[in-house]
Design a protein around this motif. Structure first.
Motif, PDB file in Angstrom:
ATOM      1  N   ARG A   1      15.934   8.918 -10.774  1.00 25.60           N
ATOM      2  CA  ARG A   1      15.483   9.402 -12.079  1.00 25.60           C
ATOM      3  C   ARG A   1      15.426   8.235 -13.059  1.00 25.60           C
ATOM      4  O   ARG A   1      16.110   7.228 -12.880  1.00 25.60           O
ATOM      5  CB  ARG A   1      16.418  10.486 -12.620  1.00 25.60           C
TER       6      ARG A   1
ATOM      7  N   THR B   1      19.235  13.721 -19.647  1.00 23.13           N
ATOM      8  CA  THR B   1      18.317  14.846 -19.443  1.00 23.13           C
ATOM      9  C   THR B   1      18.887  16.121 -20.037  1.00 23.13           C
ATOM     10  O   THR B   1      18.176  16.875 -20.719  1.00 23.13           O
ATOM     11  CB  THR B   1      18.048  15.057 -17.936  1.00 23.13           C
TER      12      THR B   1
ATOM     13  N   ASN C   1      11.586  14.051 -16.125  1.00 20.73           N
ATOM     14  CA  ASN C   1      11.727  13.438 -17.445  1.00 20.73           C
ATOM     15  C   ASN C   1      10.429  12.777 -17.895  1.00 20.73           C
ATOM     16  O   ASN C   1      10.240  12.499 -19.069  1.00 20.73           O
ATOM     17  CB  ASN C   1      12.837  12.384 -17.414  1.00 20.73           C
TER      18      ASN C   1
ATOM     19  N   ARG D   1      18.522  16.254 -23.696  1.00 20.52           N
ATOM     20  CA  ARG D   1      17.134  16.477 -24.114  1.00 20.52           C
ATOM     21  C   ARG D   1      16.722  17.947 -23.992  1.00 20.52           C
ATOM     22  O   ARG D   1      16.021  18.484 -24.841  1.00 20.52           O
ATOM     23  CB  ARG D   1      16.186  15.623 -23.263  1.00 20.52           C
TER      24      ARG D   1
END
Length: 391
Positions: free
Chosen positions: A14, A21, A172, A24
Motif C-alpha cells: 500500500r 487509511t 488509497n 482518511r
C-alpha cells in the motif's frame, strides 16, 4: 510517480499505512452505511486478525470481513471491502444511462454484453427495450465501452448479467485499486483453471509447498500460529497465466465436530510471493472465523444435527490431508515476476504480461463517487476464466 510508491509492505503493498487509511476513511463510514467494525479474531483459536464491518441497511451484503497481519490492517481490510460493496450498491446518478441495445449499436458504440463473457452466456437481451447501461474504458486502447449496469452494480431492476464482486477493488489511489483488481482476476483465473471436465486436476497442475522451507519472517509466524492452534495448513502453488504467484491455502481442523470449520480455504495472488501466500493464509483464517461468527447471510451451513459423519471423513478433507509436499519455497520464488517499489510500474508490468499472453481486452468501470472520493473500480477481462463454484 512518487505518490504511488509502496510505503507499507507488511502482508500487502500500500502507498500508506493502514492507520493513515483508517484516519482518511473514518469520517465517511456513516455515509457508507457502516455502523460498526467488530473484532472477531478470538472467535477462533488461531489468532490471525479478522474484522467484520457491518452495514445494517445494505441491500446486497450486510457484512464484509477483512484480514491482515495486524489489527489495523484487518480492520481497514474489512472497512474497505464494505466501502467497495456500498459503491456497487449505490451508483451515482451520472453513472447510469438509459439506452436500448439497438440505439447503442446504431450510434456505433462499443458494447460489452453477456455474449462476450464465457461465464455469462445464454442470458437474453431485448434489443429494443430501454435498459440501464454504464460507460467504461478498455485499458489498452483507451476506447469507450458500454455494458449493462448489472455487470457492475448490484440490485438493478433490469439484471441481464449476473452481478458479482470479481474484479471489484478499492484503494488509497486509483492505481492501487486497479492493481489489486488485476491480482484478483489473475487469482480467480488460476483457481478456475484447475477444474477440467468438471473435476479438479490438482495432481498435474499444482505444486504442494513444503512449509518447513518458508523464509523466516511473517510467513513462518503464520505457520506457527496455525500449528499451535492444532490445525494443519496445506498450501498449493497454482499455475498463473503470468509469472505472478497464486496460492491456495487450505486449513484443516482435526479437532472440530462441525463440517463448516473442518475445511476452509483462502486464495492469494501478488507479484511478491510472500505477500501472495500471506493473503491466501489470512483469507483461509478469515473464512473460518466468518463461519464461526455465523452472521454472513451468503454462507449456508448445515445444522449440527444434520451432520451424520465425522467432518474429517469427508473426501475433500481426506484428499488435502494426504497430499505430499513436492516443492520448496526457493523453487517458487525464483520464477516470479520482478517487483517494483512503484505501483505504477507494477501495474504496467502486469498489464504488459497479460497482453503478451493474449489477454489484451480488459475493461475498467470507475465506481468512484464524487461525494466520497475513495477510488473504487471494477475490471472485467472476458478471456480470464471465472468459475463461481470456487468463490
Amino acid at each position: 510517480m512518487s505518490d504511488v510508491n509502496v510505503n507499507y509492505s507488511f502482508g500487502t503493498d500500500r502507498i500508506v499505512t493502514p492507520e493513515v487509511t483508517l484516519e482518511r476513511i473514518s469520517p465517511l463510514l456513516k455515509q457508507c452505511g457502516i455502523s460498526r467494525c467488530a473484532d472477531v479474531t478470538w472467535l477462533d483459536n488461531i489468532g490471525i486478525p479478522v474484522y467484520c464491518a457491518v452495514r445494517p441497511n445494505a441491500s446486497f451484503l450486510q457484512l464484509s470481513n477483512g484480514k491482515g497481519l495486524t489489527e489495523s490492517a484487518a480492520k481497514v481490510s474489512a472497512l474497505m471491502e464494505a466501502i467497495e460493496v456500498f459503491h456497487a450498491e449505490n451508483p451515482s446518478k451520472s453513472a447510469i444511462t438509459q439506452y436500448s441495445l439497438n440505439e447503442l449499436k446504431s450510434s456505433g458504440k462499443n458494447i460489452l454484453t453477456s455474449n462476450d463473457l464465457t461465464y455469462q452466456q445464454g442470458i437474453k437481451h431485448f434489443p429494443d427495450m430501454k435498459v440501464e447501461w454504464v460507460r467504461g474504458i478498455e485499458l489498452f486502447s483507451q476506447e469507450e465501452v458500454w455494458a449493462p449496469s448489472s455487470l457492475v452494480y448490484f440490485g438493478r431492476q433490469q439484471s441481464f448479467i449476473q452481478t458479482g464482486t470479481n474484479g471489484l477493488a478499492s484503494g488509497n489511489h486509483a492505481i492501487e485499486a486497479l492493481l489489486h483488481s488485476l491480482y484478483e482476476l489473475i487469482e480467480r483465473d488460476a483457481i478456475s483453471s484447475l477444474s477440467q471436465s468438471g473435476r479438479l486436476n490438482i495432481s498435474d497442475l499444482c505444486q504442494i509447498l513444503d512449509l518447513k522451507s518458508l523464509p523466516n519472517g511473517e510467513l513462518t509466524k503464520l505457520f506457527e500460529h496455525i500449528n499451535a492452534s492444532g490445525s494443519k495448513l496445506v498450501v498449493l502453488a497454482c499455475p498463473s497465466v503470468i509469472k505472478t504467484p497464486t496460492f491456495w491455502a487450505v486449513l484443516l481442523n482435526p479437532e472440530t465436530s462441525i463440517n463448516a470449520t473442518a475445511f476452509n480455504v483462502g486464495f492469494g495472488c501478488h507479484v511478491d510471493p510472500e505477500i501472495a501466500l500471506c493473503r491466501a493464509i489470512t483469507e483461509a483464517a478469515q473464512s473460518r472465523a466468518s463461519i464461526i461468527q455465523g452472521a454472513r447471510e451468503d454462507i449456508l451451513i448445515k445444522p449440527v444435527w444434520e451432520e451424520k459423519k465425522s467432518p474429517q471423513s469427508s473426501k475433500a478433507y481426506q484428499f488435502f490431508d494426504k497430499l505430499k509436499v513436492d516443492t520448496s519455497w526457493s523453487d517458487i520464488s525464483i520464477n516470479c515476476s520482478p517487483k517494483f517499489i512503484n505501483l505504477q510500474e507494477n501495474y504496467a508490468h502486469v498489464l504488459s504480461a497479460l497482453s503478451a499472453q493474449g489477454h489484451n481486452k480488459i475493461y475498467k468501470f470507475d465506481l468512484t463517487r464524487d461525494d466520497l472520493n475513495i477510488p473504487v473500480v471494477k475490471l472485467v477481462c472476458p478471456t480470464l476464466r471465472f468459475n463461481s463454484k470456487f468463490f
